[in-house]
Design an enzyme around this catalytic site. Structure first.
Site, PDB file in Angstrom:
ATOM      1  N   SER A  98       0.836  -1.200   0.000  1.00 47.72           N
ATOM      2  CA  SER A  98       0.000   0.000   0.000  1.00 47.72           C
ATOM      3  C   SER A  98       0.877   1.259   0.000  1.00 47.72           C
ATOM      4  CB  SER A  98      -0.945  -0.055   1.208  1.00 47.72           C
ATOM      5  OG  SER A  98      -1.926   0.955   1.150  1.00 47.72           O
ATOM      6  N   HIS A 123      -2.429  -1.337  -4.174  1.00 43.53           N
ATOM      7  CA  HIS A 123      -3.886  -1.424  -4.309  1.00 43.53           C
ATOM      8  C   HIS A 123      -4.474  -0.018  -4.213  1.00 43.53           C
ATOM      9  CE1 HIS A 123      -4.521  -2.038   0.356  1.00 43.53           C
ATOM     10  NE2 HIS A 123      -3.915  -0.901   0.069  1.00 43.53           N
TER      11      HIS A 123
END
EC number: 3.4.21.92
Length: 205
Positions: A98, A123
């Protein structure tokens, strides 16, 4: 509260004890070993600014083992990395997921490293909203805006086009070190300090 190791150094003036993170800072090493939140981000930003003031020409080494965290906190670190004068070399150990992956990719070109068994994941931003319908709409629009911003940053640092980044980050997208190198998130996969130093030396030539 986690136990923080102490390092004792001998000098002409006697002994001096450092916590391990302060000792690493003396060697221009910053270590992110947790999720990213406002408190962690503020500490990293302060360390980056301090090391710039100490020597604006010498590289900073930023080691990352993080599952990600709060987007705004991560963006504070990202913007500071781009703002300061020294190159920031990034090294993934364990995982960079992330916001951790974004910070890994944001290192100076040619100075982004992964160890061979690291895991990198990108993501889209996560979020939730509650309250009146108008409030939920505002929050949803902000999440969509942040997704565009983050996709743009990843596109800039990886060389992938924006649409591919948007497609790949629609769900969790996991990569090994070698796959992250192919994707453009890192420049080198290294198994030893010698390999890292050789890659850095080649970049300086």
């Amino acid at each position: 509260m986690p136990l923080i190791p102490m390092v004792v150094e001998q000098s002409n003036r006697g002994e001096r004890a450092y916590d391990i993170y302060s000792r690493l800072l003396k060697d221009r090493i910053i270590f992110l070993g947790s999720a990213m939140d406002d408190e962690v981000a503020n500490l990293i930003v302060a360390q980056l600014l301090f090391l710039e003031s100490e020597d604006p020409e010498k590289d900073i080494n930023f080691y990352i083992n993080s599952p990600g965290g709060v987007v705004t906190a991560g963006m504070a670190v990202y913007d500071t990395m781009q703002y300061i004068k020294p190159d920031v070399a990034t090294v993934c150990i364990g995982q960079a997921a992330s916001m951790g992956a974004l910070l890994l990719a944001a290192g100076a070109k040619g100075k982004r490293f992964s160890l061979p068994n690291s895991r990198i994941m990108i993501h889209q931003p996560l979020g939730g909203a509650q309250g009146q319908a108008s409030d939920i709409k505002i929050q949803a629009n902000e999440i969509l805006r942040m997704k565009e911003v983050l996709s743009g940053i990843l596109s800039k640092h990886t060389g992938q086009n924006f649409d591919k980044i948007s497609e790949d980050t629609d769900r969790d997208f996991f990569m090994s070190g070698d796959q992250a190198k192919e994707y453009g998130l890192v420049d080198h996969v290294v198994a030893s300090r010698d390999e890292l130093e050789k890659a850095e030396a080649a970049k300086e030539k």
